[in-house]
Write an enzyme that holds these catalytic residues in place. Structure first.
Site, PDB file in Angstrom:
ATOM      1  CG  ASP A 147      -1.656   1.182   1.309  1.00 14.94           C
ATOM      2  OD1 ASP A 147      -1.623   1.863   0.358  1.00 14.94           O
ATOM      3  OD2 ASP A 147      -2.496   1.243   2.170  1.00 14.94           O
ATOM      4  CE  LYS A 203       0.082   9.807 -12.279  1.00 10.29           C
ATOM      5  NZ  LYS A 203       0.684   8.591 -12.157  1.00 10.29           N
ATOM      6  CB  THR A 236      -5.400   0.717 -19.307  1.00  5.13           C
ATOM      7  OG1 THR A 236      -5.863   2.007 -18.736  1.00  5.13           O
ATOM      8  CG2 THR A 236      -4.121   0.603 -20.138  1.00  5.13           C
ATOM      9  CE1 TYR A 253      -3.869  10.446 -12.484  1.00  6.42           C
ATOM     10  CE2 TYR A 253      -4.286  11.507 -14.427  1.00  6.42           C
ATOM     11  CZ  TYR A 253      -3.583  10.511 -13.560  1.00  6.42           C
ATOM     12  OH  TYR A 253      -3.203   9.242 -14.445  1.00  6.42           O
ATOM     13  CB  SER A 263       3.944  11.132 -15.204  1.00  7.55           C
ATOM     14  OG  SER A 263       3.034  12.282 -14.965  1.00  7.55           O
ATOM     15  CG  ASN A 323       1.747   1.428 -13.133  1.00  4.53           C
ATOM     16  OD1 ASN A 323       1.572   1.962 -14.278  1.00  4.53           O
ATOM     17  ND2 ASN A 323       0.956   0.247 -12.652  1.00  4.53           N
TER      18      ASN A 323
END
Length: 323
Positions: free
Chosen positions: A75, A172, A203, A168, A154, A103
């Site tokens: 985690d 990043k 994905t 987000y 990223s 990742n």
């Protein structure tokens, strides 16, 4: 974008051991499979391996002459998990971590005005502090061995603004800045670092996207009727609706397997990565390419408009601004 360094990097002619976070799906899983298929050893991690028993079995039973592959619980939000895991591998078990791939992640979408601080902190914890702790855990070992590669996966939203992606994208972007600085600091030790700015790929990233609940403390006394939102129908709202409906997954043209190959080859200095070991930015995907050009054009424009002022604010300079 090349690292501003004259250092020459070398890569051992042997299978490497990869530690990859967020292996339960998407880019992490594709990269894990690619590393194993090319004869490298893998330490896969995810927050809850029990949720993907078939993948754990696949990875750990894969034939590999470089050593047994592992799938471990990690985690990245836990403040001591990174140090504990790396100590267990490097010190207790004598496993050399050659390549660290950060990742693991998720995205919270909301406008800046309505975003909750709790969501911003959660994004920073997973996308910045988690990777930072992992880097700090592996770097002493890499530095002493005079070899290692640190990768940060990223997004194009970290390069240039995307409405609704402020939390987000900014988290990043912080990770990008971390890697850019790290690359300069560790180059003398034959340790490399680069970040990957991704566009849209096929994905399950949309399933990792959350639409942040509006901050209840804003837009209370803005003079509008209750329930009316000035952002309704705007670009931010359109993007959030698109992502929430799964539209990105349906329209994405990027191939995760090709992303995995590109990352693998740059990290291992093979294929497209041979002779390009000093590179710090790997953009992947046509939409990521658009973000790169947006950044370049915006910087060029800023210097066209304010270049004279920029270069004339020294103590002895004469002010050139318009009166």
């Amino acid at each position: 974008m090349s690292a501003s360094t004259s250092h020459t990097f070398t890569t051992p002619d042997r299978p490497l051991t990869w530690l990859i976070t967020g292996c339960s799906s998407g880019i992490g899983l594709s990269l894990a499979r690619h590393a194993i298929a090319n004869g490298h050893r893998l330490i896969a991690t995810s927050r809850n391996p029990a949720r993907t028993p078939e993948l754990v079995k696949e990875i750990e039973e894969a034939t590999n002459t470089a050593g047994s592959n592992r799938w471990l619980t990690l985690d990245v939000d836990h403040p001591t998990a990174a140090a504990d895991l790396v100590h267990k591998l490097e010190v207790d078990e004598g496993i050399t971590i050659d390549v660290l791939v950060n990742n693991a992640g998720f995205a919270v979408l909301q406008t800046v005005e309505r975003a909750r601080e709790a969501d911003a902190r959660a994004q920073m914890e997973t996308l910045y502090f988690g990777p930072l702790r992992l880097m700090q855990a592996v770097l002493p070992h890499m530095r002493r061995r005079r070899f290692g590669v640190v990768v940060y996966v990223s997004t194009g939203a970290g390069l240039e603004a995307r409405p609704s992606m402020a939390l987000y994208g900014s988290a990043k972007a912080a990770g990008d800045a971390l890697i850019k600085t790290l690359a300069r600091e560790v180059a003398p030790f034959n340790v490399r670092a680069f970040y990957v700015s991704l566009g849209s790929f096929q994905t399950n990233m949309p399933s990792a996207v959350q639409i942040g609940k509006p901050n209840a403390t804003v837009n209370i006394n803005d003079g509008t009727e209750e329930g009316v939102d000035d952002y309704k129908g705007g670009i931010a709202d359109q993007i959030m609706s698109f992502m929430q409906s799964g539209g990105q997954a349906a329209s994405a043209e990027g191939d995760p397997a090709k992303v995995a190959r590109a990352i693998f080859e740059l990290a291992s200095a093979t294929g497209i990565g041979r002779g390009r070991e000093a590179e710090v930015l790997l953009p992947l995907g046509r939409d990521a390419g658009v973000r790169v050009h947006e950044v370049r054009d915006k910087l060029d424009h800023a210097m066209e408009v304010f270049g004279d002022v920029c270069n004339h604010v020294g103590v002895d300079d004469e002010w050139v601004g318009r009166q």
